[in-house]
Design a protein around this motif. Structure first.
Motif, PDB file in Angstrom:
ATOM      1  N   ALA A 283      17.329   1.773  14.804  1.00  0.00           N
ATOM      2  CA  ALA A 283      18.070   2.664  13.339  1.00  0.00           C
ATOM      3  C   ALA A 283      17.423   1.745  12.459  1.00  0.00           C
ATOM      4  O   ALA A 283      16.928   2.060  11.412  1.00  0.00           O
ATOM      5  N   LEU A 284      16.766   0.326  13.058  1.00  0.00           N
ATOM      6  CA  LEU A 284      16.003  -0.347  12.142  1.00  0.00           C
ATOM      7  C   LEU A 284      14.167   0.055  11.586  1.00  0.00           C
ATOM      8  O   LEU A 284      13.651   0.669  10.573  1.00  0.00           O
ATOM      9  N   ILE A 285      14.075   1.048  12.817  1.00  0.00           N
ATOM     10  CA  ILE A 285      12.785   1.470  13.224  1.00  0.00           C
ATOM     11  C   ILE A 285      12.362   2.428  11.833  1.00  0.00           C
ATOM     12  O   ILE A 285      11.527   3.048  11.369  1.00  0.00           O
ATOM     13  N   ALA A 286      13.893   3.464  12.217  1.00  0.00           N
ATOM     14  CA  ALA A 286      13.951   4.835  11.686  1.00  0.00           C
ATOM     15  C   ALA A 286      13.713   4.970  10.122  1.00  0.00           C
ATOM     16  O   ALA A 286      13.008   5.403   9.141  1.00  0.00           O
ATOM     17  N   ALA A 287      14.479   3.452   9.775  1.00  0.00           N
ATOM     18  CA  ALA A 287      14.550   2.864   8.306  1.00  0.00           C
ATOM     19  C   ALA A 287      13.332   2.354   7.270  1.00  0.00           C
ATOM     20  O   ALA A 287      13.006   2.846   6.096  1.00  0.00           O
ATOM     21  N   THR A 288      12.809   1.838   8.521  1.00  0.00           N
ATOM     22  CA  THR A 288      11.503   1.168   8.319  1.00  0.00           C
ATOM     23  C   THR A 288      10.455   2.057   7.481  1.00  0.00           C
ATOM     24  O   THR A 288       9.516   1.992   7.252  1.00  0.00           O
ATOM     25  N   ASN A 289      10.199   3.210   8.714  1.00  0.00           N
ATOM     26  CA  ASN A 289       9.107   4.328   8.819  1.00  0.00           C
ATOM     27  C   ASN A 289       9.466   5.519   8.038  1.00  0.00           C
ATOM     28  O   ASN A 289       8.862   6.540   8.026  1.00  0.00           O
ATOM     29  N   ALA A 290      11.023   5.444   7.213  1.00  0.00           N
ATOM     30  CA  ALA A 290      11.481   6.816   6.406  1.00  0.00           C
ATOM     31  C   ALA A 290      10.574   6.821   4.666  1.00  0.00           C
ATOM     32  O   ALA A 290       9.354   6.048   5.257  1.00  0.00           O
ATOM     33  N   VAL A 291      10.558   7.270   4.441  1.00  0.00           N
ATOM     34  CA  VAL A 291       9.905   7.803   3.062  1.00  0.00           C
ATOM     35  C   VAL A 291      10.557   6.737   2.568  1.00  0.00           C
ATOM     36  O   VAL A 291      11.157   5.831   1.948  1.00  0.00           O
ATOM     37  N   SER A 292       9.029   5.524   2.015  1.00  0.00           N
ATOM     38  CA  SER A 292       9.088   4.368   1.495  1.00  0.00           C
ATOM     39  C   SER A 292       9.143   4.263   0.020  1.00  0.00           C
ATOM     40  O   SER A 292       7.681   4.947  -1.269  1.00  0.00           O
ATOM     41  N   TRP A 293      10.012   4.274  -0.894  1.00  0.00           N
ATOM     42  CA  TRP A 293       9.889   4.654  -2.558  1.00  0.00           C
ATOM     43  C   TRP A 293       9.266   3.317  -3.297  1.00  0.00           C
ATOM     44  O   TRP A 293       8.560   3.981  -4.292  1.00  0.00           O
ATOM     45  N   ALA A 294       9.103   2.190  -2.563  1.00  0.00           N
ATOM     46  CA  ALA A 294       8.471   1.050  -3.274  1.00  0.00           C
ATOM     47  C   ALA A 294       7.266   2.648  -3.038  1.00  0.00           C
ATOM     48  O   ALA A 294       6.259   1.570  -3.811  1.00  0.00           O
ATOM     49  N   GLY A 295       6.443   2.228  -2.012  1.00  0.00           N
ATOM     50  CA  GLY A 295       5.299   3.153  -1.541  1.00  0.00           C
ATOM     51  C   GLY A 295       4.710   3.852  -2.816  1.00  0.00           C
ATOM     52  O   GLY A 295       3.234   3.474  -3.182  1.00  0.00           O
ATOM     53  N   VAL A 296       6.046   4.847  -3.295  1.00  0.00           N
ATOM     54  CA  VAL A 296       5.598   5.873  -3.509  1.00  0.00           C
ATOM     55  C   VAL A 296       4.935   5.567  -5.255  1.00  0.00           C
ATOM     56  O   VAL A 296       4.042   5.745  -5.941  1.00  0.00           O
ATOM     57  N   LEU A 297       6.087   4.229  -5.669  1.00  0.00           N
ATOM     58  CA  LEU A 297       6.384   3.849  -6.578  1.00  0.00           C
ATOM     59  C   LEU A 297       4.473   2.661  -7.194  1.00  0.00           C
ATOM     60  O   LEU A 297       3.969   2.923  -8.075  1.00  0.00           O
ATOM     61  N   THR A 298       4.005   2.314  -5.265  1.00  0.00           N
ATOM     62  CA  THR A 298       2.721   1.547  -5.942  1.00  0.00           C
ATOM     63  C   THR A 298       1.485   2.584  -5.862  1.00  0.00           C
ATOM     64  O   THR A 298       0.682   3.035  -6.754  1.00  0.00           O
ATOM     65  N   ALA A 299       2.023   3.582  -5.507  1.00  0.00           N
ATOM     66  CA  ALA A 299       0.798   5.093  -5.899  1.00  0.00           C
ATOM     67  C   ALA A 299       1.213   5.761  -6.925  1.00  0.00           C
ATOM     68  O   ALA A 299      -0.164   5.652  -7.830  1.00  0.00           O
ATOM     69  N   ALA A 300       2.516   5.595  -7.381  1.00  0.00           N
ATOM     70  CA  ALA A 300       1.386   6.310  -8.457  1.00  0.00           C
ATOM     71  C   ALA A 300       1.574   5.034  -9.708  1.00  0.00           C
ATOM     72  O   ALA A 300       1.043   5.421 -10.779  1.00  0.00           O
ATOM     73  N   ALA A 301       1.483   3.984  -9.736  1.00  0.00           N
ATOM     74  CA  ALA A 301       1.041   2.940 -10.552  1.00  0.00           C
ATOM     75  C   ALA A 301      -0.121   3.007 -10.349  1.00  0.00           C
ATOM     76  O   ALA A 301      -1.119   3.306 -11.387  1.00  0.00           O
ATOM     77  N   ILE A 302      -1.106   3.013  -9.222  1.00  0.00           N
ATOM     78  CA  ILE A 302      -2.617   3.527  -9.315  1.00  0.00           C
ATOM     79  C   ILE A 302      -2.938   4.228 -10.112  1.00  0.00           C
ATOM     80  O   ILE A 302      -4.074   4.586 -10.932  1.00  0.00           O
ATOM     81  N   LEU A 303      -1.896   5.571  -9.460  1.00  0.00           N
ATOM     82  CA  LEU A 303      -1.970   7.061 -10.662  1.00  0.00           C
ATOM     83  C   LEU A 303      -2.482   6.344 -12.213  1.00  0.00           C
ATOM     84  O   LEU A 303      -3.837   7.431 -12.311  1.00  0.00           O
ATOM     85  N   VAL A 304      -1.220   6.413 -12.847  1.00  0.00           N
ATOM     86  CA  VAL A 304      -1.113   6.271 -14.215  1.00  0.00           C
ATOM     87  C   VAL A 304      -2.164   5.193 -14.268  1.00  0.00           C
ATOM     88  O   VAL A 304      -2.882   5.799 -15.688  1.00  0.00           O
ATOM     89  N   LEU A 305      -2.784   4.096 -13.767  1.00  0.00           N
ATOM     90  CA  LEU A 305      -3.338   2.635 -14.786  1.00  0.00           C
ATOM     91  C   LEU A 305      -4.882   3.285 -14.154  1.00  0.00           C
ATOM     92  O   LEU A 305      -5.828   3.243 -15.108  1.00  0.00           O
ATOM     93  N   SER A 306      -4.793   4.554 -13.370  1.00  0.00           N
ATOM     94  CA  SER A 306      -6.286   4.489 -13.023  1.00  0.00           C
ATOM     95  C   SER A 306      -7.275   6.005 -14.250  1.00  0.00           C
ATOM     96  O   SER A 306      -8.446   6.432 -14.593  1.00  0.00           O
ATOM     97  N   LEU A 307      -5.394   6.993 -14.315  1.00  0.00           N
ATOM     98  CA  LEU A 307      -5.812   7.351 -14.969  1.00  0.00           C
ATOM     99  C   LEU A 307      -6.270   7.351 -16.622  1.00  0.00           C
ATOM    100  O   LEU A 307      -6.954   7.962 -17.810  1.00  0.00           O
TER     101      LEU A 307
END
Length: 247
Positions: free
Chosen positions: A160-184
């Protein structure tokens, strides 16, 4: 004579500084550069450890046995992958401040995305490589008992923990979004078009990779390779900005 005197009293402008750059933030830029270096090192350490021990499995029973057999490697990887959120916080803050003269709104949004994402990642204390502090506790309990029923229960909890850990990471999505916005924002600023272009690619790839992570498998590694490269280049640029002195 009056006009000429008034002109001489005007404040001098340091034309050596790029437009929109506030050199009084130089200490923060230097801290951001150092943090970017720490971020890259924290990514490289687990890569080196791959040669010392196998990659952690994603099956509950196998992972609990792996942690018991490779505790030092697992804990080191966990600390590195979770701990890199700390230097990332400083990098995002420094980059947002460096870009505030270019576009205050975009710089603020990008900085908030980055700081929020890394704060969430620290609170969760897990990483998409089947790394979670709770699994260490389960591994200790698994090794300490010989009861088949209790071990089965611990394996279920681990799955159960592994499934939760490897699920969609909204923290990771926000990190990528931050990189995209700052890079633009960088594209019209003084950080550099090469870094900006790489950041746009990294951010876009990261949003896709984090959103589809449960389905793309090893394809996630593409984003994983782009991320430290972007941080390294941003760190270099922040170092250059940090060397400028206030006039």
């Amino acid at each position: 004579m009056t006009v000429r005197k008034a002109r001489t009293n005007l404040p001098s402008v340091n034309r050596a500084e790029p437009a929109g750059l506030d050199p009084s933030w130089a200490p923060l830029y230097r801290a951001g550069a150092l943090s970017a270096l720490v971020f890259v090192l924290l990514v490289l350490v687990p890569v080196v450890l791959v040669f010392a021990a196998p990659i952690p499995p994603t099956d509950g029973r196998a992972l609990l046995e792996y942690i018991d057999a490779h505790r030092f490697v697992y804990l080191t990887e966990l600390v590195c992958f979770v701990g890199l959120s700390v230097p990332a916080l400083v990098v995002f803050a420094a980059l947002a401040v460096a870009l505030k003269g270019v576009n205050k709104s975009m710089a603020a949004i990008g900085g908030l995305f980055g700081i929020a994402s890394e704060t969430i990642a620290l609170a969760l204390g897990s990483s998409p490589q089947s790394l979670n502090g709770g699994l260490v506790v389960l591994a200790d309990s698994y090794a300490a008992t010989s009861s088949g029923a209790e071990r089965a229960s611990l394996v279920s909890a681990a799955d159960a923990l592994i499934a939760a850990t490897n699920a969609v990471s909204w923290a990771g999505v926000l990190t990528a979004a931050a990189i995209l916005v700052l890079s633009l924002t960088m594209r019209t600023g003084h950080v550099g078009r090469v870094v900006a272009t790489l950041g746009v690619v990294t951010g876009a790839a990261g949003i896709v990779a984090e959103t589809l992570r449960p389905m793309i498998g090893s394809g996630y590694a593409i984003y994983g390779l782009l991320l430290p490269v972007w941080f390294a280049l941003v760190g270099w640029k922040l170092r250059q900005l940090g060397r400028r002195r206030t006039s």
